[in-house]
Design a protein around this motif. Structure first.
Motif, PDB file in Angstrom:
ATOM      1  N   ALA A  81       0.824  -1.218   0.000  1.00 22.99           N
ATOM      2  CA  ALA A  81       0.000   0.000   0.000  1.00 22.99           C
ATOM      3  C   ALA A  81       0.860   1.271   0.000  1.00 22.99           C
ATOM      4  CB  ALA A  81      -0.932  -0.007   1.209  1.00 22.99           C
ATOM      5  N   ASP A  82       2.072   1.189   0.601  1.00 15.99           N
ATOM      6  CA  ASP A  82       2.926   2.385   0.663  1.00 15.99           C
ATOM      7  C   ASP A  82       3.734   2.595  -0.630  1.00 15.99           C
ATOM      8  OD1 ASP A  82       4.914   0.465   0.747  1.00 15.99           O
ATOM      9  OD2 ASP A  82       5.569   0.917   2.794  1.00 15.99           O
ATOM     10  N   GLY A  83       3.540   1.696  -1.603  1.00 14.86           N
ATOM     11  CA  GLY A  83       4.240   1.858  -2.885  1.00 14.86           C
ATOM     12  C   GLY A  83       5.560   1.112  -2.978  1.00 14.86           C
ATOM     13  N   ASN A  84       6.078   0.669  -1.823  1.00 12.65           N
ATOM     14  CA  ASN A  84       7.343  -0.090  -1.837  1.00 12.65           C
ATOM     15  C   ASN A  84       7.074  -1.552  -2.161  1.00 12.65           C
ATOM     16  OD1 ASN A  84       9.155   2.041  -1.048  1.00 12.65           O
ATOM     17  ND2 ASN A  84       8.260   1.919   1.003  1.00 12.65           N
ATOM     18  N   LEU A  85       8.008  -2.184  -2.860  1.00 13.64           N
ATOM     19  CA  LEU A  85       7.852  -3.599  -3.179  1.00 13.64           C
ATOM     20  C   LEU A  85       7.912  -4.449  -1.908  1.00 13.64           C
ATOM     21  CD1 LEU A  85      10.040  -4.205  -6.378  1.00 13.64           C
ATOM     22  CD2 LEU A  85       7.562  -3.877  -6.247  1.00 13.64           C
ATOM     23  N   TYR A  86       7.045  -5.450  -1.843  1.00 13.77           N
ATOM     24  CA  TYR A  86       7.060  -6.427  -0.745  1.00 13.77           C
ATOM     25  C   TYR A  86       8.418  -7.143  -0.747  1.00 13.77           C
ATOM     26  CZ  TYR A  86       5.816 -10.705   1.846  1.00 13.77           C
ATOM     27  OH  TYR A  86       5.788 -11.753   2.732  1.00 13.77           O
ATOM     28  N   GLN A  87       9.029  -7.285   0.428  1.00 14.12           N
ATOM     29  CA  GLN A  87      10.368  -7.885   0.504  1.00 14.12           C
ATOM     30  C   GLN A  87      10.406  -9.233   1.221  1.00 14.12           C
ATOM     31  OE1 GLN A  87      13.142  -6.656  -1.058  1.00 14.12           O
ATOM     32  NE2 GLN A  87      11.712  -5.178  -1.942  1.00 14.12           N
ATOM     33  N   GLY A  88       9.280  -9.665   1.746  1.00 13.72           N
ATOM     34  CA  GLY A  88       9.269 -10.911   2.509  1.00 13.72           C
ATOM     35  C   GLY A  88       9.036 -12.139   1.647  1.00 13.72           C
ATOM     36  N   PHE A  89       8.618 -13.229   2.292  1.00 14.81           N
ATOM     37  CA  PHE A  89       8.352 -14.491   1.616  1.00 14.81           C
ATOM     38  C   PHE A  89       6.984 -15.003   2.053  1.00 14.81           C
ATOM     39  CE2 PHE A  89      12.837 -13.822   1.546  1.00 14.81           C
ATOM     40  CZ  PHE A  89      13.225 -14.265   0.283  1.00 14.81           C
ATOM     41  N   VAL A  90       6.394 -15.865   1.249  1.00 14.22           N
ATOM     42  CA  VAL A  90       5.063 -16.402   1.520  1.00 14.22           C
ATOM     43  C   VAL A  90       5.218 -17.887   1.852  1.00 14.22           C
ATOM     44  CG1 VAL A  90       2.765 -16.830   0.539  1.00 14.22           C
ATOM     45  CG2 VAL A  90       4.006 -14.705  -0.028  1.00 14.22           C
ATOM     46  N   GLU A  91       4.860 -18.260   3.070  1.00 19.57           N
ATOM     47  CA  GLU A  91       5.092 -19.640   3.539  1.00 19.57           C
ATOM     48  C   GLU A  91       4.518 -20.692   2.596  1.00 19.57           C
ATOM     49  OE1 GLU A  91       3.821 -20.186   7.605  1.00 19.57           O
ATOM     50  OE2 GLU A  91       5.428 -18.930   8.389  1.00 19.57           O
ATOM     51  N   ALA A  92       3.277 -20.498   2.158  1.00 21.90           N
ATOM     52  CA  ALA A  92       2.622 -21.510   1.312  1.00 21.90           C
ATOM     53  C   ALA A  92       3.392 -21.719   0.007  1.00 21.90           C
ATOM     54  CB  ALA A  92       1.183 -21.092   1.012  1.00 21.90           C
ATOM     55  N   SER A  93       3.929 -20.623  -0.536  1.00 19.69           N
ATOM     56  CA  SER A  93       4.696 -20.721  -1.790  1.00 19.69           C
ATOM     57  C   SER A  93       6.069 -21.332  -1.541  1.00 19.69           C
ATOM     58  CB  SER A  93       4.867 -19.329  -2.410  1.00 19.69           C
ATOM     59  OG  SER A  93       3.615 -18.734  -2.659  1.00 19.69           O
ATOM     60  N   ALA A  94       6.750 -20.867  -0.500  1.00 19.96           N
ATOM     61  CA  ALA A  94       8.094 -21.377  -0.187  1.00 19.96           C
ATOM     62  C   ALA A  94       8.035 -22.879   0.092  1.00 19.96           C
ATOM     63  CB  ALA A  94       8.669 -20.635   1.014  1.00 19.96           C
ATOM     64  N   ASP A  95       6.942 -23.315   0.724  1.00 23.31           N
ATOM     65  CA  ASP A  95       6.773 -24.738   1.032  1.00 23.31           C
ATOM     66  C   ASP A  95       6.857 -25.584  -0.246  1.00 23.31           C
ATOM     67  OD1 ASP A  95       5.838 -26.735   3.199  1.00 23.31           O
ATOM     68  OD2 ASP A  95       4.453 -27.119   1.547  1.00 23.31           O
ATOM     69  N   LYS A  96       6.263 -25.078  -1.334  1.00 22.84           N
ATOM     70  CA  LYS A  96       6.266 -25.816  -2.604  1.00 22.84           C
ATOM     71  C   LYS A  96       7.601 -25.660  -3.351  1.00 22.84           C
ATOM     72  CE  LYS A  96       2.132 -27.264  -1.908  1.00 22.84           C
ATOM     73  NZ  LYS A  96       2.023 -28.636  -1.362  1.00 22.84           N
ATOM     74  N   ILE A  97       8.263 -24.510  -3.160  1.00 24.91           N
ATOM     75  CA  ILE A  97       9.574 -24.296  -3.798  1.00 24.91           C
ATOM     76  C   ILE A  97      10.591 -25.313  -3.242  1.00 24.91           C
ATOM     77  CG2 ILE A  97      11.543 -22.688  -3.950  1.00 24.91           C
ATOM     78  CD1 ILE A  97       9.390 -21.741  -5.830  1.00 24.91           C
ATOM     79  N   PHE A  98      10.473 -25.632  -1.955  1.00 26.02           N
ATOM     80  CA  PHE A  98      11.379 -26.645  -1.352  1.00 26.02           C
ATOM     81  C   PHE A  98      11.342 -27.949  -2.160  1.00 26.02           C
ATOM     82  CE2 PHE A  98      11.126 -24.356   2.884  1.00 26.02           C
ATOM     83  CZ  PHE A  98      12.501 -24.242   3.058  1.00 26.02           C
ATOM     84  N   GLU A  99      10.190 -28.229  -2.774  1.00 25.55           N
ATOM     85  CA  GLU A  99      10.008 -29.502  -3.478  1.00 25.55           C
ATOM     86  C   GLU A  99      10.715 -29.558  -4.833  1.00 25.55           C
ATOM     87  OE1 GLU A  99       5.766 -30.365  -3.174  1.00 25.55           O
ATOM     88  OE2 GLU A  99       5.879 -29.974  -1.009  1.00 25.55           O
ATOM     89  N   SER A 100      11.397 -28.491  -5.193  1.00 27.32           N
ATOM     90  CA  SER A 100      12.183 -28.486  -6.441  1.00 27.32           C
ATOM     91  C   SER A 100      13.326 -29.499  -6.380  1.00 27.32           C
ATOM     92  CB  SER A 100      12.758 -27.101  -6.709  1.00 27.32           C
ATOM     93  OG  SER A 100      11.721 -26.144  -6.809  1.00 27.32           O
ATOM     94  N   THR A 101      13.722 -29.886  -5.169  1.00 29.44           N
ATOM     95  CA  THR A 101      14.829 -30.857  -5.037  1.00 29.44           C
ATOM     96  C   THR A 101      14.308 -32.269  -4.765  1.00 29.44           C
ATOM     97  OG1 THR A 101      15.083 -30.284  -2.692  1.00 29.44           O
ATOM     98  CG2 THR A 101      16.523 -29.154  -4.245  1.00 29.44           C
ATOM     99  N   ASP A 102      12.989 -32.471  -4.843  1.00 23.99           N
ATOM    100  CA  ASP A 102      12.442 -33.817  -4.607  1.00 23.99           C
ATOM    101  C   ASP A 102      12.916 -34.794  -5.680  1.00 23.99           C
ATOM    102  OD1 ASP A 102      11.112 -32.923  -2.419  1.00 23.99           O
ATOM    103  OD2 ASP A 102       9.092 -33.312  -3.158  1.00 23.99           O
ATOM    104  N   LYS A 103      13.092 -36.042  -5.252  1.00 25.30           N
ATOM    105  CA  LYS A 103      13.513 -37.081  -6.214  1.00 25.30           C
ATOM    106  C   LYS A 103      12.375 -37.472  -7.135  1.00 25.30           C
ATOM    107  CE  LYS A 103      15.551 -39.948  -3.219  1.00 25.30           C
ATOM    108  NZ  LYS A 103      16.268 -41.145  -2.797  1.00 25.30           N
TER     109      LYS A 103
END
Length: 264
Positions: free
Chosen positions: A242-264
């Protein structure tokens, strides 16, 4: 910033040589005449005193980084923090740790046996962050760990290093959507992580992310060589708050799925 650049250059060198050789090709595909902006890197560790999250964060804090968001991944038994530098050009750092105490007795015993082999003095030099595996490991132990926790298996096999770097899609001029980046990579033969959808997040949570699936890389175990998942490349688009600055954090639900990029 000179020390920051030097550390990230060393991390990149290790990442593209040992963990994700295909990253160099992706880099060339996306580079548009100006250097790509790295949004963040991610590091993995075990939640044990000798090698815990705070030990990995220390070299970054010494260079001016500050702790920001914290994250819990209950299903994967992970805890994470992200760190930011006062200079917005410096990449963010996302460090996670496996909550070993919440795992099976068998996993705990194996992991403690690995960490016992770590030289405490070596952990005082920032170069440990890209030093690889500081313990001996056989393929049977790797398989046992990976069967319970993909994260534990990956970390046991590869040791310390960036499991991914992240292209800032905001900075690209010809490709301004994460989906467009995915399409280009697919056309070039790269597999995209589809877990939770190929684009994780949306403008409502102010962050969209995607990633390639991890490269298969050769790892030397004490009883021979094996090809297993290594590192991957991520792509992130940040949206303004809302203040015009880009969000700098992370989203747990998304990061949870990114972890799976290394799944066998």
């Amino acid at each position: 910033m000179e020390r920051v650049h030097a550390l990230f250059d060393a991390l990149w060198q290790d990442y593209t040589t040992r963990l994700c050789p295909s990253a160099a090709k992706v880099h060339t595909l996306l580079e548009e005449g100006t250097p790509l902006l790295n949004d963040h890197i991610a590091l993995r560790t075990f939640a044990l005193p000798k090698v815990g999250l705070d030990r990995l964060a220390a070299p970054f804090i010494a260079m001016g980084y500050e702790p920001k968001g914290e994250y819990h991944f209950e299903g994967k038994k992970l805890y994470a923090h992200h760190y930011e530098h006062p200079n917005p050009e410096a990449p963010k750092v996302f460090i996670s740790e496996l909550l070993v105490g919440q795992c099976s007795t068998e996993l705990q015993t194996a992991v403690r046996g690995l960490v016992d082999q770590v030289d405490d003095d070596a952990m005082k030099d920032p170069s440990f962050l890209y030093s690889g595996r500081p313990w001996s490991l056989d393929s049977k132990t790797y398989e046992m760990l990976a069967a319970e926790s993909e994260y534990a298996g990956w970390l046991a096999a590869h040791g310390f290093g960036a499991n991914h770097f992240t292209v800032s899609v905001n900075q690209l001029s010809t490709l301004d959507e994460v989906k467009a980046v995915n399409d280009l990579l697919r056309q070039s033969g790269f597999a995209i992580n589809e877990s939770g959808g190929e684009v994780k997040g949306d403008p409502q949570v102010c962050l969209e992310q995607s990633s390639t699936m991890a490269d298969k890389v050769s790892v030397n175990f004490s009883d021979g060589e094996r090809d297993i998942p290594g590192g991957f490349y991520e792509f992130a688009k940040r949206y303004p708050l809302a203040d015009g600055n880009l969000y700098q954090g992370f989203v747990e639900a998304s990061a949870d799925k990114i972890f799976e990029s290394t799944d066998k």
